[in-house]
Design a protein around this motif. Structure first.
Motif, mmCIF file in Angstrom:
data_model
loop_
_atom_site.group_PDB
_atom_site.id
_atom_site.type_symbol
_atom_site.label_atom_id
_atom_site.label_comp_id
_atom_site.label_asym_id
_atom_site.label_seq_id
_atom_site.Cartn_x
_atom_site.Cartn_y
_atom_site.Cartn_z
ATOM 1 N N VAL A 33 42.234 23.688 -6.787
ATOM 2 C CA VAL A 33 41.503 24.914 -7.089
ATOM 3 C C VAL A 33 40.013 24.687 -6.872
ATOM 4 C CG1 VAL A 33 43.167 25.778 -8.767
ATOM 5 C CG2 VAL A 33 41.330 24.253 -9.518
ATOM 6 N N THR A 34 39.262 25.778 -6.833
ATOM 7 C CA THR A 34 37.817 25.673 -6.610
ATOM 8 C C THR A 34 37.156 24.849 -7.707
ATOM 9 O OG1 THR A 34 35.747 26.882 -6.364
ATOM 10 C CG2 THR A 34 37.428 27.909 -7.729
ATOM 11 N N LYS A 35 36.166 24.052 -7.319
ATOM 12 C CA LYS A 35 35.388 23.266 -8.279
ATOM 13 C C LYS A 35 34.061 23.967 -8.568
ATOM 14 C CE LYS A 35 38.732 20.327 -8.038
ATOM 15 N NZ LYS A 35 39.397 20.739 -6.830
ATOM 16 N N TYR A 36 33.988 25.222 -8.127
ATOM 17 C CA TYR A 36 32.785 26.019 -8.361
ATOM 18 C C TYR A 36 33.102 27.190 -9.286
ATOM 19 C CZ TYR A 36 28.783 24.380 -5.725
ATOM 20 O OH TYR A 36 27.689 23.686 -5.308
ATOM 21 N N ALA A 78 35.413 18.974 1.213
ATOM 22 C CA ALA A 78 36.582 18.102 1.204
ATOM 23 C C ALA A 78 37.889 18.877 1.121
ATOM 24 C CB ALA A 78 36.487 17.130 0.040
ATOM 25 N N ASP A 79 37.824 20.196 0.912
ATOM 26 C CA ASP A 79 39.068 20.946 0.684
ATOM 27 C C ASP A 79 39.633 21.552 1.958
ATOM 28 O OD1 ASP A 79 37.155 22.803 1.129
ATOM 29 O OD2 ASP A 79 37.415 23.901 -0.741
ATOM 30 N N LEU A 80 39.061 21.148 3.107
ATOM 31 C CA LEU A 80 39.517 21.612 4.427
ATOM 32 C C LEU A 80 39.301 23.106 4.647
ATOM 33 C CD1 LEU A 80 42.606 19.304 4.553
ATOM 34 C CD2 LEU A 80 40.742 19.258 6.210
ATOM 35 N N GLN A 81 38.374 23.692 3.855
ATOM 36 C CA GLN A 81 37.992 25.082 4.149
ATOM 37 C C GLN A 81 37.142 25.116 5.413
ATOM 38 O OE1 GLN A 81 36.520 26.600 0.116
ATOM 39 N NE2 GLN A 81 37.611 28.314 1.011
ATOM 40 N N ASP A 82 36.452 24.015 5.646
ATOM 41 C CA ASP A 82 35.685 23.876 6.882
ATOM 42 C C ASP A 82 36.549 23.039 7.824
ATOM 43 O OD1 ASP A 82 33.641 24.940 5.296
ATOM 44 O OD2 ASP A 82 32.856 22.957 4.813
ATOM 45 N N LYS A 142 29.943 29.649 -13.565
ATOM 46 C CA LYS A 142 28.729 29.045 -14.132
ATOM 47 C C LYS A 142 27.974 28.214 -13.097
ATOM 48 C CE LYS A 142 27.610 26.219 -17.897
ATOM 49 N NZ LYS A 142 28.153 25.209 -18.789
ATOM 50 N N LYS A 143 28.730 27.424 -12.329
ATOM 51 C CA LYS A 143 28.090 26.582 -11.310
ATOM 52 C C LYS A 143 27.522 27.433 -10.178
ATOM 53 C CE LYS A 143 30.217 22.006 -11.659
ATOM 54 N NZ LYS A 143 31.189 21.068 -11.069
ATOM 55 N N MET A 144 28.240 28.543 -9.856
ATOM 56 C CA MET A 144 27.735 29.426 -8.809
ATOM 57 C C MET A 144 26.411 30.058 -9.232
ATOM 58 S SD MET A 144 31.162 31.283 -7.360
ATOM 59 C CE MET A 144 30.475 32.901 -7.366
ATOM 60 N N ASP A 152 32.014 10.187 -4.083
ATOM 61 C CA ASP A 152 32.871 10.549 -5.209
ATOM 62 C C ASP A 152 31.991 10.992 -6.374
ATOM 63 O OD1 ASP A 152 35.031 10.830 -6.946
ATOM 64 O OD2 ASP A 152 34.666 8.832 -7.744
ATOM 65 N N ASP A 153 32.034 12.290 -6.661
ATOM 66 C CA ASP A 153 31.144 12.886 -7.649
ATOM 67 C C ASP A 153 31.800 12.870 -9.034
ATOM 68 O OD1 ASP A 153 29.107 14.261 -8.845
ATOM 69 O OD2 ASP A 153 29.604 16.200 -7.960
ATOM 70 N N GLY A 154 32.103 11.676 -9.511
ATOM 71 C CA GLY A 154 32.665 11.547 -10.859
ATOM 72 C C GLY A 154 34.060 12.118 -11.015
ATOM 73 N N ASN A 177 37.477 15.566 -7.649
ATOM 74 C CA ASN A 177 38.882 15.828 -7.961
ATOM 75 C C ASN A 177 39.629 16.509 -6.809
ATOM 76 O OD1 ASN A 177 38.373 14.718 -10.429
ATOM 77 N ND2 ASN A 177 38.237 16.667 -11.521
ATOM 78 N N GLU A 178 39.660 15.826 -5.698
ATOM 79 C CA GLU A 178 40.314 16.382 -4.500
ATOM 80 C C GLU A 178 41.456 15.488 -4.049
ATOM 81 O OE1 GLU A 178 39.527 19.285 -3.574
ATOM 82 O OE2 GLU A 178 37.375 19.634 -3.740
ATOM 83 N N ILE A 179 42.167 14.871 -4.979
ATOM 84 C CA ILE A 179 43.147 13.849 -4.590
ATOM 85 C C ILE A 179 44.185 14.373 -3.599
ATOM 86 C CG2 ILE A 179 44.656 14.205 -6.635
ATOM 87 C CD1 ILE A 179 44.842 10.963 -6.440
ATOM 88 N N ALA A 202 31.246 13.948 3.132
ATOM 89 C CA ALA A 202 32.121 14.837 2.360
ATOM 90 C C ALA A 202 31.994 14.539 0.864
ATOM 91 C CB ALA A 202 33.567 14.675 2.823
ATOM 92 N N PRO A 203 31.547 15.538 0.070
ATOM 93 C CA PRO A 203 31.483 15.357 -1.379
ATOM 94 C C PRO A 203 32.867 15.569 -1.980
ATOM 95 C CG PRO A 203 30.708 17.546 -0.817
ATOM 96 C CD PRO A 203 31.071 16.876 0.480
ATOM 97 N N ILE A 204 33.249 14.694 -2.901
ATOM 98 C CA ILE A 204 34.604 14.747 -3.460
ATOM 99 C C ILE A 204 34.546 14.882 -4.973
ATOM 100 C CG2 ILE A 204 36.823 13.546 -3.616
ATOM 101 C CD1 ILE A 204 36.023 13.739 -0.755
HETATM 102 N N1 UDP Z 1 32.174 19.353 -5.358
HETATM 103 C C1 UDP Z 1 31.485 18.242 -5.828
HETATM 104 N N2 UDP Z 1 30.981 18.268 -7.117
HETATM 105 C C2 UDP Z 1 31.119 19.351 -7.945
HETATM 106 C C3 UDP Z 1 31.795 20.501 -7.436
HETATM 107 C C4 UDP Z 1 32.299 20.464 -6.136
HETATM 108 O O1 UDP Z 1 31.339 17.247 -5.124
HETATM 109 O O2 UDP Z 1 30.645 19.300 -9.066
HETATM 110 C C5 UDP Z 1 32.728 19.327 -3.967
HETATM 111 C C6 UDP Z 1 34.193 19.667 -3.835
HETATM 112 O O3 UDP Z 1 35.004 18.526 -4.032
HETATM 113 C C7 UDP Z 1 34.277 20.207 -2.423
HETATM 114 C C8 UDP Z 1 32.911 20.864 -2.236
HETATM 115 O O4 UDP Z 1 32.055 20.311 -3.235
HETATM 116 O O5 UDP Z 1 34.393 19.173 -1.467
HETATM 117 C C9 UDP Z 1 32.960 22.381 -2.366
HETATM 118 O O6 UDP Z 1 33.561 22.743 -3.584
HETATM 119 P P1 UDP Z 1 34.629 23.911 -3.703
HETATM 120 O O7 UDP Z 1 35.551 23.883 -2.526
HETATM 121 O O8 UDP Z 1 35.289 23.790 -5.036
HETATM 122 O O9 UDP Z 1 33.721 25.196 -3.666
HETATM 123 P P2 UDP Z 1 34.090 26.625 -3.012
HETATM 124 O O10 UDP Z 1 34.554 26.365 -1.617
HETATM 125 O O11 UDP Z 1 35.179 27.187 -3.883
HETATM 126 O O12 UDP Z 1 32.816 27.399 -3.090
#
Ligand code: UDP
Ligand code: MG
Length: 310
Positions: free
Chosen positions: A204-207, A95-99, A210-212, A42-44, A13-15, A9-11
């Motif tokens: 909130v989304t971390k995407y 990590a956001d429990l969307q999955d 710009k990242k998308m 933990d991605d910073g 800011n998901e506290i 699980a990539p994290i």
């Molecule tokens: N994430 C990460 N580094 C980043 C951006 C996102 O590790 O620079 C992780 C985030 O914590 C999450 C997962 O990638 O576990 C998916 O991100 P997010 O839910 O924000 O994306 P979305 O579901 O909105 O496309």
């Protein structure tokens, strides 16, 4: 001890998601009756997620923390998770429990049947804006059309990979990574399992857009030359029109026609071709920039703290 399942699980800011994520994953994995580990990358993070991960690892040695020196992005964080995982089957999960972690057992069932890549297909998505859903749907369809790999529609990174597949993917050290494409490219026996994508548990989304966009660009450039070839097609098309138009205009002039006199026509064609040329140059730049990044050969990520037992 032999580990059967690694959950990655990539994290970032998901506290507010971490306790619930840990609770649900450990519940599901304990019910599987197999050995497992949970690799948190933990991605910073800057919101205290890092300390939370450390605390979880201290309390339960199923948890293995990989802590980055800074933010490297989602795809790179997952890559590090794959590098550090030791299981026979590796599950990538947000990590956001969307999955929903409960789906892991369904993926594992297919793996037991002999499938080596089991990807989760989003049958439904909850709690996402129409813009996100629309751009996502468009993105998957464009990618399918113009790339050379058949990436399954409406799948994210939520999937189970057999150890054999992960070993191959770990040997692919390209830095502009599109893991879904790489997992499709390697081949092996693949199958999809449908699931309902939930809304984000917290945060909130971390995407951001710009990242998308960057992910989409990486996906296209990693698996297709099509954008480079567009310049050739447009070039032939423009040259073709010119060749046809030259005799037509000459004949019109000789017969005394007043058409095509003045600067407008010239200006429009110069602007059009100038635009096309600049766009082609920009596309070329996208590829050359990536080539340059690869040539530098820097590490994909920098780990500040690796799991103790590494
Ligand atoms: N994430 C990460 N580094 C980043 C951006 C996102 O590790 O620079 C992780 C985030 O914590 C999450 C997962 O990638 O576990 C998916 O991100 P997010 O839910 O924000 O994306 P979305 O579901 O909105 O496309
Ligand atoms: Mg999400």
């Amino acid at each position: 001890m032999k580990i059967v399942y690694s959950i990655v699980a990539p994290i970032y800011n998901e506290i507010d998601n971490l306790p619930e994520l840990y609770r649900r994953i450990s519940g599901v994995m304990e019910s599987s009756g197999e050995t497992w580990e949970l690799v948190f990358v933990d991605d910073g993070s800057t919101d205290g997620s890092t300390d939370k991960i450390r605390a979880l690892a201290k309390a339960d040695n199923h948890v293995r923390p990989v802590i980055f020196a800074r933010n490297f992005g989602h795809q790179i964080a997952v890559t590090a998770g794959l590098d550090y995982s030791r299981g026979d089957a590796i599950v990538i999960i947000d990590a956001d429990l969307q999955d929903p972690p409960e789906v892991i057992l369904e993926l594992a069932e297919k793996w037991r049947e002999g499938y080596e890549v089991v990807y989760a297909v989003r049958a439904e998505r909850e709690g996402e804006s129409w813009f996100k859903k629309f751009t996502a749907a468009l993105f998957y369809r464009i990618i399918l059309r113009i790339t050379d790999v058949k990436i399954p529609l409406d799948t994210g990174d939520f999937r189970l990979l057999d150890r054999k597949v992960v070993n191959v993917m770990n040997s692919m050290r390209e830095r502009h990574r599109f893991l879904r494409g790489m997992a499709a490219w390697v081949g092996f026996k693949q199958i999809g399992v449908e699931y309902k994508r939930a809304a984000r548990h917290a945060g909130v989304t971390k995407y951001p857009f710009k990242k998308m966009l960057l992910l989409a660009l990486n996906a296209v450039t990693s698996f297709s030359y099509f954008p480079l070839q567009v310049a050739t097609y447009v070039g032939f098309f423009a040259a073709g029109i010119a060749i046809l138009a030259i005799p037509v205009v000459i004949i019109m002039r000789m017969t005394g026609s007043q058409a095509f006199i003045g600067q407008t026509t010239t200006l429009i064609s110069v602007l059009f071709l100038g635009g096309v040329q600049l766009i082609s140059l920009g596309i070329l730049g996208e590829y050359i920039g990536r080539l340059y990044d690869e040539a530098k050969g820097r590490p994909l990520y920098i780990v500040r703290e690796a799991p103790e037992d590494q």
